[in-house]
Write a protein that holds these residues in place. Structure first.
Motif, mmCIF file in Angstrom:
data_model
loop_
_atom_site.group_PDB
_atom_site.id
_atom_site.type_symbol
_atom_site.label_atom_id
_atom_site.label_comp_id
_atom_site.label_asym_id
_atom_site.label_seq_id
_atom_site.Cartn_x
_atom_site.Cartn_y
_atom_site.Cartn_z
ATOM 1 N N PHE A 10 12.836 74.848 66.418
ATOM 2 C CA PHE A 10 13.318 76.237 66.366
ATOM 3 C C PHE A 10 13.267 76.864 67.756
ATOM 4 O O PHE A 10 14.226 77.489 68.216
ATOM 5 C CB PHE A 10 12.409 77.076 65.461
ATOM 6 C CG PHE A 10 12.808 77.043 64.006
ATOM 7 C CD1 PHE A 10 14.124 76.834 63.632
ATOM 8 C CD2 PHE A 10 11.869 77.240 63.013
ATOM 9 C CE1 PHE A 10 14.498 76.815 62.299
ATOM 10 C CE2 PHE A 10 12.225 77.226 61.679
ATOM 11 C CZ PHE A 10 13.534 77.014 61.317
ATOM 12 N N GLY A 11 12.122 76.699 68.400
ATOM 13 C CA GLY A 11 11.919 77.316 69.713
ATOM 14 C C GLY A 11 12.980 76.860 70.696
ATOM 15 O O GLY A 11 13.615 77.676 71.375
ATOM 16 N N ALA A 12 13.213 75.554 70.745
ATOM 17 C CA ALA A 12 14.191 75.016 71.704
ATOM 18 C C ALA A 12 15.575 75.558 71.397
ATOM 19 O O ALA A 12 16.329 75.935 72.304
ATOM 20 C CB ALA A 12 14.176 73.491 71.640
ATOM 21 N N ALA A 13 15.918 75.636 70.089
ATOM 22 C CA ALA A 13 17.258 76.119 69.739
ATOM 23 C C ALA A 13 17.409 77.595 70.091
ATOM 24 O O ALA A 13 18.495 78.056 70.447
ATOM 25 C CB ALA A 13 17.507 75.889 68.248
ATOM 26 N N HIS A 14 16.314 78.367 70.002
ATOM 27 C CA HIS A 14 16.384 79.785 70.353
ATOM 28 C C HIS A 14 16.463 79.982 71.855
ATOM 29 O O HIS A 14 17.214 80.815 72.352
ATOM 30 C CB HIS A 14 15.152 80.532 69.810
ATOM 31 C CG HIS A 14 15.325 80.936 68.380
ATOM 32 N ND1 HIS A 14 16.355 81.739 67.952
ATOM 33 C CD2 HIS A 14 14.614 80.626 67.271
ATOM 34 C CE1 HIS A 14 16.268 81.921 66.648
ATOM 35 N NE2 HIS A 14 15.205 81.241 66.214
ATOM 36 N N ILE A 15 15.683 79.205 72.584
ATOM 37 C CA ILE A 15 15.627 79.411 74.035
ATOM 38 C C ILE A 15 16.903 78.890 74.710
ATOM 39 O O ILE A 15 17.523 79.566 75.524
ATOM 40 C CB ILE A 15 14.390 78.702 74.629
ATOM 41 C CG1 ILE A 15 13.119 79.341 74.077
ATOM 42 C CG2 ILE A 15 14.392 78.785 76.163
ATOM 43 C CD1 ILE A 15 11.848 78.581 74.400
ATOM 44 N N PHE A 16 17.300 77.675 74.361
ATOM 45 C CA PHE A 16 18.434 77.071 75.088
ATOM 46 C C PHE A 16 19.788 77.342 74.440
ATOM 47 O O PHE A 16 20.827 77.018 74.994
ATOM 48 C CB PHE A 16 18.196 75.565 75.251
ATOM 49 C CG PHE A 16 16.943 75.264 76.018
ATOM 50 C CD1 PHE A 16 16.879 75.507 77.389
ATOM 51 C CD2 PHE A 16 15.812 74.776 75.387
ATOM 52 C CE1 PHE A 16 15.710 75.255 78.110
ATOM 53 C CE2 PHE A 16 14.636 74.514 76.092
ATOM 54 C CZ PHE A 16 14.594 74.766 77.461
ATOM 55 N N ARG A 17 19.774 77.892 73.256
ATOM 56 C CA ARG A 17 20.985 78.323 72.542
ATOM 57 C C ARG A 17 22.153 77.318 72.588
ATOM 58 O O ARG A 17 23.258 77.674 73.015
ATOM 59 C CB ARG A 17 21.452 79.679 73.071
ATOM 60 C CG ARG A 17 20.332 80.715 73.091
ATOM 61 C CD ARG A 17 20.829 82.090 73.430
ATOM 62 N NE ARG A 17 21.616 82.709 72.376
ATOM 63 C CZ ARG A 17 21.115 83.277 71.298
ATOM 64 N NH1 ARG A 17 19.828 83.278 71.088
ATOM 65 N NH2 ARG A 17 21.907 83.822 70.412
ATOM 66 N N PRO A 18 21.954 76.076 72.145
ATOM 67 C CA PRO A 18 23.080 75.143 72.109
ATOM 68 C C PRO A 18 24.100 75.632 71.092
ATOM 69 O O PRO A 18 23.730 76.232 70.086
ATOM 70 C CB PRO A 18 22.439 73.826 71.640
ATOM 71 C CG PRO A 18 21.238 74.233 70.882
ATOM 72 C CD PRO A 18 20.733 75.482 71.563
ATOM 73 N N GLY A 19 25.361 75.402 71.384
ATOM 74 C CA GLY A 19 26.398 75.805 70.432
ATOM 75 C C GLY A 19 27.128 77.049 70.902
ATOM 76 O O GLY A 19 28.224 77.339 70.447
ATOM 77 N N LEU A 26 19.942 75.631 63.271
ATOM 78 C CA LEU A 26 20.239 76.797 64.115
ATOM 79 C C LEU A 26 21.521 76.581 64.923
ATOM 80 O O LEU A 26 22.305 77.499 65.141
ATOM 81 C CB LEU A 26 19.079 77.086 65.071
ATOM 82 C CG LEU A 26 17.772 77.589 64.460
ATOM 83 C CD1 LEU A 26 16.938 78.304 65.507
ATOM 84 C CD2 LEU A 26 18.022 78.540 63.304
ATOM 85 N N PHE A 27 21.726 75.325 65.335
ATOM 86 C CA PHE A 27 22.950 74.982 66.086
ATOM 87 C C PHE A 27 24.189 75.242 65.223
ATOM 88 O O PHE A 27 25.149 75.897 65.658
ATOM 89 C CB PHE A 27 22.851 73.510 66.485
ATOM 90 C CG PHE A 27 24.093 72.932 67.095
ATOM 91 C CD1 PHE A 27 24.575 73.400 68.308
ATOM 92 C CD2 PHE A 27 24.770 71.890 66.458
ATOM 93 C CE1 PHE A 27 25.720 72.847 68.878
ATOM 94 C CE2 PHE A 27 25.912 71.337 67.026
ATOM 95 C CZ PHE A 27 26.388 71.819 68.232
ATOM 96 N N VAL A 28 24.139 74.757 63.985
ATOM 97 C CA VAL A 28 25.286 74.935 63.085
ATOM 98 C C VAL A 28 25.496 76.417 62.803
ATOM 99 O O VAL A 28 26.640 76.904 62.778
ATOM 100 C CB VAL A 28 25.059 74.148 61.769
ATOM 101 C CG1 VAL A 28 26.113 74.512 60.736
ATOM 102 C CG2 VAL A 28 25.075 72.656 62.044
ATOM 103 N N ALA A 29 24.403 77.145 62.628
ATOM 104 C CA ALA A 29 24.534 78.581 62.355
ATOM 105 C C ALA A 29 25.258 79.252 63.514
ATOM 106 O O ALA A 29 26.145 80.087 63.329
ATOM 107 C CB ALA A 29 23.153 79.195 62.176
ATOM 108 N N ARG A 30 24.901 78.857 64.725
ATOM 109 C CA ARG A 30 25.532 79.476 65.897
ATOM 110 C C ARG A 30 27.012 79.121 65.960
ATOM 111 O O ARG A 30 27.850 79.958 66.268
ATOM 112 C CB ARG A 30 24.812 79.044 67.166
ATOM 113 C CG ARG A 30 25.152 79.893 68.338
ATOM 114 C CD ARG A 30 24.076 79.910 69.387
ATOM 115 N NE ARG A 30 22.837 80.475 68.930
ATOM 116 C CZ ARG A 30 21.664 79.859 69.044
ATOM 117 N NH1 ARG A 30 21.596 78.660 69.584
ATOM 118 N NH2 ARG A 30 20.573 80.442 68.611
#
Ligand code: ASP
Length: 413
Positions: free
Chosen positions: A99-108, A320-324
């Motif tokens: 979760f943290g990595a997806a929030h910080i680096f915002r892939p997508g 989180l990636f798919v959501a973005r």
């Protein structure tokens, strides 16, 4: 002439596999490429089939022996609880890192779903709602032992072996013949594993060659950011968090751990299967990391089925990636649901290549994200599955060392 050690042979095999794979991929689809890939497939599959051949008797015999011998250890309760707490704790940490990595680096961000519209249309995602999944999961747990053994249904085999092991503990000395029989079966399986390992340099080279030669470079480029975030955070968990926990709890240095664990980690990386790697994991844990047989026989096979830090981390980050991609901001409640479903998915997923994908559908469904997005994740899964599986296997070995330390301590006390 004296051959180099098995480790050196495996390393040479892997380097040759990568070199040949890159060469073939640069050549394009010539008849020579096709023939070489065909040959590599035969050799790679042969190696995997040999490992799978010993898998079912080995898992069964290891868990029965592991549980039955816990009695001798007099630490049964402590070993159980430490193992389960360790598995759940490290998977929870892995999910938080994902979760943290997806929030910080915002892939997508900046990627548009349209570019994958075609693939999305072509892919028939397996739809399964959460209640159906749970029902199916529960029904699969308890099966006719003969059917489960014949079908290689690992989770059911684990449960049957746990029951038999507990019965042997309660039955005591009267059943020592069966206990000895199963213990000897496990020893024989491990002897066969030693033979199969001699083929590892060839088998692993062939599998690597295929992996490198058949990757779609363009797709890897466009999804590069996501791939880098997942691989980076999985490595963070595997190189910093798990060895850190190990060091804090047992004093075993990361260097010593990785030296003892490398054969299993490399095999997991290349085969993408915790199950296929299990015979080697068990060998490394007992022989190189010096975990006692009764602890390793219990923690490692159980972990190969239920303890999957890499898979749990991946599922959280990918959701989180798919959501973005779909332009949805997930609220805290949805993220909590993802947390639990990713944990359940990782526990329920058998340790074979790309099964993380199936529970991924479940994770997406649980919060109403488009399951069709699997079409984006599937083509890059082979590459992500490598690191994910290695970290899954690493968790089982770290767990064995920690359980041994904690159970041993209380004995001394
Ligand atoms: N390949 C993984 C394993 O065997 C499972 C997954 O697909 O996440 O551990």
């Amino acid at each position: 002439m004296k051959l180099p050690s098995l480790n050196t042979q495996i390393l040479i095999g892997c380097l040759l596999g990568v070199a040949a794979g890159s060469l073939l991929s640069a050549q394009g689809a010539t008849p020579l490429t096709q023939d070489t890939l065909y040959g590599a497939k035969l050799v790679g599959n042969l190696f995997l089939d040999l490992l799978r051949m010993v898998l079912v008797p080995l898992v069964f015999a290891s868990i029965v022996t592991g549980v039955a011998n816990l009695r001798a250890h007099d630490q049964m309760h402590r070993v159980w609880t430490t193992t389960l707490i360790f598995f759940l704790f490290t998977m929870a940490v892995a999910i938080v890192i994902g979760f943290g990595a997806a929030h910080i680096f915002r892939p997508g961000e900046g990627l548009h779903l349209e570019m994958f519209a075609e693939a999305t249309r072509n892919y028939q995602a397996r739809q399964m709602a959460l209640p159906d999944y749970i029902a199916q999961f529960m029904r699969g747990l308890f099966q006719n032992p003969f059917k489960a053994l014949a079908n290689g249904d690992i989770l059911a085999i684990v449960i049957i072996a746990l029951f038999l092991g507990i019965a042997l503990v309660i039955g005591g000395e009267r059943y020592r013949n069966i206990r000895n029989l199963v213990t000897e079966l496990q020893e024989l399986c491990l002897m066969i594993v030693g033979w199969i390992l001699r083929l590892a340099p060839f088998g692993l080279a062939a599998l690597l060659l295929q992996l490198v030669a058949t990757q779609d470079a363009a797709l890897l480029g466009s999804l590069g950011h996501f791939i880098a975030v997942v691989i980076g955070s999985t490595l963070f968990h595997g190189v910093i968090v798990l060895p850190g926990v190990l060091w804090l709890m047992t004093g075993v240095s990361p260097l010593r751990f990785f030296k003892g664990a490398r054969e299993a980690l490399l095999t997991a990386f290349i085969t993408s299967s915790s199950n296929a790697t299990l015979p080697i994991t068990l060998r490394c844990t007992e022989q190189h990391l010096h975990v006692k047989k009764d602890i390793a026989s219990f923690v490692v096979p159980l972990g190969a089925t239920v303890n999957m830090d890499g898979t749990a981390l991946y599922e959280a980050a990918a959701a989180l990636f798919v959501a973005r991609l779909a332009g949805i901001e997930l609220d805290i409640a949805s993220q909590l649901i993802i947390f639990f479903v990713a944990m359940l998915g990782a526990i329920g997923a058998p340790g074979i290549p790309s099964v993380g994908m199936l529970s991924m559908v479940l994770v997406l469904e649980s919060v109403g994200l488009p399951t069709e997005a699997i079409a984006i994740l599937l083509p890059i899964d082979r590459i992500l599955d490598t690191v994910r599986t290695a970290v899954n296997v690493e968790g089982d070995m770290v767990g064995s060392l920690i359980v041994q330390k904690i159970a041993g301590q209380s004995k001394a006390a």
